[in-house]
Write a protein that holds these residues in place. Sequence first.
Motif, PDB file in Angstrom:
ATOM      1  N   VAL A  50      -6.967 -51.517  64.372  1.00  0.00           N
ATOM      2  CA  VAL A  50      -7.644 -50.256  64.174  1.00  0.00           C
ATOM      3  C   VAL A  50      -7.606 -50.532  62.248  1.00  0.00           C
ATOM      4  CG1 VAL A  50      -7.991 -47.704  63.214  1.00  0.00           C
ATOM      5  CG2 VAL A  50      -8.268 -48.598  65.563  1.00  0.00           C
ATOM      6  N   VAL A  51      -6.637 -50.908  62.068  1.00  0.00           N
ATOM      7  CA  VAL A  51      -6.324 -50.840  60.182  1.00  0.00           C
ATOM      8  C   VAL A  51      -6.808 -52.068  59.071  1.00  0.00           C
ATOM      9  CG1 VAL A  51      -4.571 -51.181  58.177  1.00  0.00           C
ATOM     10  CG2 VAL A  51      -4.309 -49.492  60.427  1.00  0.00           C
ATOM     11  N   HIS A  52      -6.755 -52.911  60.668  1.00  0.00           N
ATOM     12  CA  HIS A  52      -7.087 -54.452  60.207  1.00  0.00           C
ATOM     13  C   HIS A  52      -9.214 -53.866  59.831  1.00  0.00           C
ATOM     14  CE1 HIS A  52      -9.033 -58.199  59.737  1.00  0.00           C
ATOM     15  NE2 HIS A  52      -7.849 -59.075  59.682  1.00  0.00           N
ATOM     16  N   ALA A  53      -9.035 -53.574  61.120  1.00  0.00           N
ATOM     17  CA  ALA A  53     -10.756 -53.499  61.266  1.00  0.00           C
ATOM     18  C   ALA A  53     -11.346 -52.522  59.737  1.00  0.00           C
ATOM     19  CB  ALA A  53     -11.168 -53.508  62.477  1.00  0.00           C
ATOM     20  N   LEU A  54     -10.725 -51.985  59.837  1.00  0.00           N
ATOM     21  CA  LEU A  54     -10.940 -50.621  58.179  1.00  0.00           C
ATOM     22  C   LEU A  54     -10.949 -51.389  56.684  1.00  0.00           C
ATOM     23  CD1 LEU A  54     -10.129 -47.412  60.418  1.00  0.00           C
ATOM     24  CD2 LEU A  54     -12.815 -48.365  59.819  1.00  0.00           C
ATOM     25  N   PHE A  55      -9.810 -51.951  57.309  1.00  0.00           N
ATOM     26  CA  PHE A  55      -9.507 -52.040  55.678  1.00  0.00           C
ATOM     27  C   PHE A  55      -9.209 -53.760  54.723  1.00  0.00           C
ATOM     28  CE2 PHE A  55      -7.228 -47.194  56.674  1.00  0.00           C
ATOM     29  CZ  PHE A  55      -8.546 -47.049  55.367  1.00  0.00           C
ATOM     30  N   PHE A  56      -9.536 -54.898  55.735  1.00  0.00           N
ATOM     31  CA  PHE A  56      -9.620 -55.613  55.522  1.00  0.00           C
ATOM     32  C   PHE A  56     -10.661 -56.890  56.222  1.00  0.00           C
ATOM     33  CE2 PHE A  56      -4.710 -53.911  56.172  1.00  0.00           C
ATOM     34  CZ  PHE A  56      -4.456 -55.068  54.907  1.00  0.00           C
ATOM     35  N   GLU A  57     -11.294 -56.571  56.912  1.00  0.00           N
ATOM     36  CA  GLU A  57     -12.522 -57.480  57.726  1.00  0.00           C
ATOM     37  C   GLU A  57     -13.591 -57.130  56.342  1.00  0.00           C
ATOM     38  OE1 GLU A  57     -14.000 -56.461  61.632  1.00  0.00           O
ATOM     39  OE2 GLU A  57     -11.496 -56.803  61.895  1.00  0.00           O
ATOM     40  N   ASP A  58     -14.570 -57.849  55.539  1.00  0.00           N
ATOM     41  CA  ASP A  58     -15.301 -57.671  55.244  1.00  0.00           C
ATOM     42  C   ASP A  58     -16.789 -58.410  56.259  1.00  0.00           C
ATOM     43  OD1 ASP A  58     -17.086 -57.192  52.865  1.00  0.00           O
ATOM     44  OD2 ASP A  58     -16.554 -59.134  51.866  1.00  0.00           O
ATOM     45  N   PRO A  59     -17.744 -57.594  56.572  1.00  0.00           N
ATOM     46  CA  PRO A  59     -18.372 -56.316  56.083  1.00  0.00           C
ATOM     47  C   PRO A  59     -17.701 -55.441  57.158  1.00  0.00           C
ATOM     48  CG  PRO A  59     -20.109 -57.392  56.512  1.00  0.00           C
ATOM     49  CD  PRO A  59     -18.799 -58.596  56.930  1.00  0.00           C
TER      50      PRO A  59
END
Length: 191
Positions: free
Chosen positions: A142-151
């Motif tokens: 969840v944290v990776h998806a919301l804050f590190f993935e682009d887009p």
Amino acid sequence: MVKSWTEWSDAEIIDACLEGDEKAWQVLVSRYKRLVYSVPVKWGLSPEDAVDIFQAVWLDCFRQLVSLRNVERLQPWLVRVAVRKCHRFSTDKRALSEDSIPEEQLEGVSGIEDPAVLFAELDNEQMLRTAMEKLTPRCREVVHALFFEDPRPSYQAIASRLGLSENSIGFTRERCLNNLKKLLGELGYRA
């Protein structure tokens, strides 16, 4: 219950390395690979040069691990070795090409204005990586998806990935961020 490698302290991993445990060495490198690689990247070196510095730092670590006095200071030691290698590399590169490159292009080759700022930044980045490793797999995702993935993926996409209801992602995000904040506090993270 047997502890997983992520729960082992640096001292425990280093002891296992010194006993010849190959898996321990892999875990040690894996734990700090991003930290070590980030130094030459922040220094402004090319990816190829960054890989050379990375390998040289781990070779030094392998050779000097037995003489490391304070194993709890491994992280700052790795950063110091990487910074020294970057500085030496940049100095050597400038010396070799001084005649062929105009002076104005040599300015800022080191990429580092203040080493203390670099150390603090790298320390915080490593604490974040360590805290992220300690999160549950779901929270990490969840944290990776919301804050590190682009887009950044939508809540719907994250929910689908995790097999959750879209409405639960906000609550899950809040819980995971609180856990991350607690872990960072325990590690001494400084904003």
